[in-house]
Design a protein around this motif. Structure first.
Motif, PDB file in Angstrom:
ATOM      1  N   PRO A 195       0.817  -1.219   0.000  1.00 43.27           N
ATOM      2  CA  PRO A 195       0.000   0.000   0.000  1.00 43.27           C
ATOM      3  C   PRO A 195       0.850   1.267   0.000  1.00 43.27           C
ATOM      4  CG  PRO A 195      -0.723  -1.532   1.703  1.00 43.27           C
ATOM      5  CD  PRO A 195       0.585  -2.052   1.191  1.00 43.27           C
ATOM      6  N   MET A 196       0.346   2.307  -0.640  1.00 44.77           N
ATOM      7  CA  MET A 196       0.991   3.626  -0.629  1.00 44.77           C
ATOM      8  C   MET A 196       0.087   4.582   0.153  1.00 44.77           C
ATOM      9  SD  MET A 196       2.101   4.371  -4.582  1.00 44.77           S
ATOM     10  CE  MET A 196       0.550   4.145  -5.451  1.00 44.77           C
ATOM     11  N   THR A 197       0.692   5.491   0.891  1.00 43.64           N
ATOM     12  CA  THR A 197      -0.096   6.552   1.526  1.00 43.64           C
ATOM     13  C   THR A 197      -0.090   7.751   0.586  1.00 43.64           C
ATOM     14  OG1 THR A 197       0.526   5.750   3.703  1.00 43.64           O
ATOM     15  CG2 THR A 197      -0.346   7.980   3.590  1.00 43.64           C
ATOM     16  N   VAL A 198      -1.252   8.014   0.009  1.00 44.08           N
ATOM     17  CA  VAL A 198      -1.371   9.054  -1.011  1.00 44.08           C
ATOM     18  C   VAL A 198      -1.958  10.315  -0.384  1.00 44.08           C
ATOM     19  CG1 VAL A 198      -2.643   9.655  -3.107  1.00 44.08           C
ATOM     20  CG2 VAL A 198      -1.524   7.438  -2.937  1.00 44.08           C
ATOM     21  N   VAL A 199      -1.320  11.445  -0.635  1.00 47.58           N
ATOM     22  CA  VAL A 199      -1.823  12.709  -0.079  1.00 47.58           C
ATOM     23  C   VAL A 199      -2.563  13.528  -1.140  1.00 47.58           C
ATOM     24  CG1 VAL A 199      -0.082  12.826   1.736  1.00 47.58           C
ATOM     25  CG2 VAL A 199       0.404  13.876  -0.471  1.00 47.58           C
ATOM     26  N   GLU A 200      -2.395  13.124  -2.407  1.00 45.04           N
ATOM     27  CA  GLU A 200      -3.103  13.809  -3.491  1.00 45.04           C
ATOM     28  C   GLU A 200      -3.220  12.839  -4.659  1.00 45.04           C
ATOM     29  OE1 GLU A 200      -1.237  17.549  -4.576  1.00 45.04           O
ATOM     30  OE2 GLU A 200      -2.307  17.516  -6.493  1.00 45.04           O
ATOM     31  N   GLY A 201      -4.353  12.870  -5.357  1.00 43.80           N
ATOM     32  CA  GLY A 201      -4.580  11.942  -6.460  1.00 43.80           C
ATOM     33  C   GLY A 201      -5.222  10.672  -5.939  1.00 43.80           C
ATOM     34  N   GLY A 202      -5.338   9.674  -6.801  1.00 42.79           N
ATOM     35  CA  GLY A 202      -5.985   8.436  -6.394  1.00 42.79           C
ATOM     36  C   GLY A 202      -7.500   8.571  -6.425  1.00 42.79           C
ATOM     37  N   THR A 203      -8.173   7.482  -6.113  1.00 37.04           N
ATOM     38  CA  THR A 203      -9.635   7.444  -6.155  1.00 37.04           C
ATOM     39  C   THR A 203     -10.153   7.253  -4.737  1.00 37.04           C
ATOM     40  OG1 THR A 203      -9.408   6.326  -8.294  1.00 37.04           O
ATOM     41  CG2 THR A 203     -11.591   6.300  -7.291  1.00 37.04           C
ATOM     42  N   PRO A 204     -11.124   8.060  -4.308  1.00 37.69           N
ATOM     43  CA  PRO A 204     -11.648   7.914  -2.946  1.00 37.69           C
ATOM     44  C   PRO A 204     -12.104   6.481  -2.664  1.00 37.69           C
ATOM     45  CG  PRO A 204     -12.557   9.866  -4.006  1.00 37.69           C
ATOM     46  CD  PRO A 204     -11.789   9.131  -5.059  1.00 37.69           C
ATOM     47  N   ASP A 205     -11.777   5.991  -1.483  1.00 40.11           N
ATOM     48  CA  ASP A 205     -12.155   4.654  -1.006  1.00 40.11           C
ATOM     49  C   ASP A 205     -11.374   3.513  -1.661  1.00 40.11           C
ATOM     50  OD1 ASP A 205     -14.030   5.914   0.635  1.00 40.11           O
ATOM     51  OD2 ASP A 205     -15.570   5.788  -0.924  1.00 40.11           O
ATOM     52  N   TYR A 206     -10.518   3.793  -2.631  1.00 44.85           N
ATOM     53  CA  TYR A 206      -9.696   2.756  -3.237  1.00 44.85           C
ATOM     54  C   TYR A 206      -8.360   2.697  -2.476  1.00 44.85           C
ATOM     55  CZ  TYR A 206     -12.670   2.232  -7.415  1.00 44.85           C
ATOM     56  OH  TYR A 206     -13.691   1.976  -8.276  1.00 44.85           O
ATOM     57  N   VAL A 207      -7.616   1.619  -2.688  1.00 43.48           N
ATOM     58  CA  VAL A 207      -6.330   1.450  -1.996  1.00 43.48           C
ATOM     59  C   VAL A 207      -5.212   1.462  -3.045  1.00 43.48           C
ATOM     60  CG1 VAL A 207      -4.965  -0.025  -0.472  1.00 43.48           C
ATOM     61  CG2 VAL A 207      -7.457   0.048  -0.239  1.00 43.48           C
ATOM     62  N   PRO A 208      -4.447   2.556  -3.141  1.00 41.65           N
ATOM     63  CA  PRO A 208      -3.343   2.590  -4.088  1.00 41.65           C
ATOM     64  C   PRO A 208      -2.174   1.735  -3.594  1.00 41.65           C
ATOM     65  CG  PRO A 208      -3.525   4.697  -2.966  1.00 41.65           C
ATOM     66  CD  PRO A 208      -4.581   3.809  -2.391  1.00 41.65           C
ATOM     67  N   MET A 209      -1.584   0.956  -4.498  1.00 41.68           N
ATOM     68  CA  MET A 209      -0.489   0.046  -4.125  1.00 41.68           C
ATOM     69  C   MET A 209       0.593   0.092  -5.196  1.00 41.68           C
ATOM     70  SD  MET A 209      -2.896  -3.190  -2.961  1.00 41.68           S
ATOM     71  CE  MET A 209      -1.796  -3.993  -1.813  1.00 41.68           C
ATOM     72  N   PHE A 210       1.811  -0.325  -4.823  1.00 43.63           N
ATOM     73  CA  PHE A 210       2.906  -0.308  -5.794  1.00 43.63           C
ATOM     74  C   PHE A 210       3.751  -1.575  -5.691  1.00 43.63           C
ATOM     75  CE2 PHE A 210       6.955   0.202  -3.561  1.00 43.63           C
ATOM     76  CZ  PHE A 210       6.535   0.515  -2.275  1.00 43.63           C
ATOM     77  N   LEU A 211       4.434  -1.867  -6.795  1.00 46.83           N
ATOM     78  CA  LEU A 211       5.416  -2.951  -6.860  1.00 46.83           C
ATOM     79  C   LEU A 211       6.551  -2.473  -7.773  1.00 46.83           C
ATOM     80  CD1 LEU A 211       6.224  -5.934  -6.337  1.00 46.83           C
ATOM     81  CD2 LEU A 211       4.875  -6.551  -8.339  1.00 46.83           C
ATOM     82  N   PRO A 212       7.806  -2.483  -7.294  1.00 49.25           N
ATOM     83  CA  PRO A 212       8.913  -2.004  -8.129  1.00 49.25           C
ATOM     84  C   PRO A 212       9.180  -2.946  -9.308  1.00 49.25           C
ATOM     85  CG  PRO A 212       9.550  -2.112  -5.812  1.00 49.25           C
ATOM     86  CD  PRO A 212       8.256  -2.843  -5.951  1.00 49.25           C
ATOM     87  N   MET A 213       9.580  -2.372 -10.423  1.00 47.37           N
ATOM     88  CA  MET A 213       9.858  -3.162 -11.629  1.00 47.37           C
ATOM     89  C   MET A 213      11.038  -4.108 -11.435  1.00 47.37           C
ATOM     90  SD  MET A 213       7.740  -2.993 -14.006  1.00 47.37           S
ATOM     91  CE  MET A 213       8.680  -3.766 -15.329  1.00 47.37           C
TER      92      MET A 213
END
Lengths: 56, 166
Positions: free
Chosen positions: B139-157
């Motif tokens: 999970p990423m902690t997003v302070v701007e952008g993203g979609t409300p109520d969704y969970v943004p996540m990342f995986l490095p290439m």
């Protein structure tokens, strides 16, 4: 009395969750940014689930 | 044989039913209309039946500026975003989601080769977070952008490419 101009809506706005536009930008906090940098500099070994995706 | 390819005009999406009605309605109404604009939608197809779909888009993760604007550019990581992914109810448990994930990672590798890509990100619905964690997304902690109520996540290439090499 001035004539009243009535505008008939031709298209109702779509619900936001249906008319979805992918986020073009995520701004992350300092902790996440540091974690991303660390993961790129010190990559984690892929787990079995990830490796299994590419097995022939 | 199930193949994953771009969504085409002749694909029958009207009968596509995943467990998420929002995703069903979105692909039926907007999938083709948004093709190559906001993103690109791929479908898993077998015998002309759509078993699942994946929508990817280019995106960027950016570090929030700390303190006053000193004229420097915040750190940025270009990424491939998994924007939408769904599998038909009657095709679940058959590896369709994995095929779509593999496609997403292959597209990210191509993007890295062609225009640069540091991360694969996902704009996950809360109920799908476990699926992505299985493939090492965090999970990423997003302070701007993203979609409300969704969970943004990342995986490095780097981790994705290591998995591809076996």
């Amino acid at each position: 009395m001035a004539p009243v101009l009535k505008i008939k809506p031709t298209m109702m706005p779509q619900r936001e969750d249906v008319d979805y536009v992918p986020p073009q930008r995520f701004v992350v906090d300092a902790e996440t940014a540091a974690r991303i940098e660390d993961r790129i500099a010190n990559p984690q070994k892929p787990n079995d689930a990830l490796r299994a995706l590419f097995k022939k | 044989v199930c193949v994953v390819r771009r969504l085409e005009a002749g694909d029958d999406l009207a009968s596509f039913r995943s467990t998420n009605r929002t995703l069903n309605r979105w692909v039926q109404k907007f999938g083709l209309a948004n093709q190559n604009l906001f993103g690109v939608t791929y479908v898993a197809v077998e015998d002309n039946k759509v078993l699942g779909f994946l929508t990817v888009a280019s995106s960027v993760v950016e570090a929030a500026r700390v303190g006053k604007d000193d004229g420097t550019t915040p750190k940025r990581w270009p990424c491939l975003l998994i924007a939408r992914l769904a599998v038909a109810k009657d095709s679940q448990g058959k590896g369709i989601g994995k095929k779509l994930m593999r496609k997403a990672f292959e597209l990210a590798a191509q993007q890295r080769e062609n225009t640069g890509c540091n991360l694969v990100t996902v704009d996950s619905k809360p109920e799908s977070v476990g699926f992505y964690k299985k493939f090492m997304f965090e999970p990423m902690t997003v302070v701007e952008g993203g979609t409300p109520d969704y969970v943004p996540m990342f995986l490095p290439m780097e981790t994705v490419l290591a998995a591809m090499k076996g």
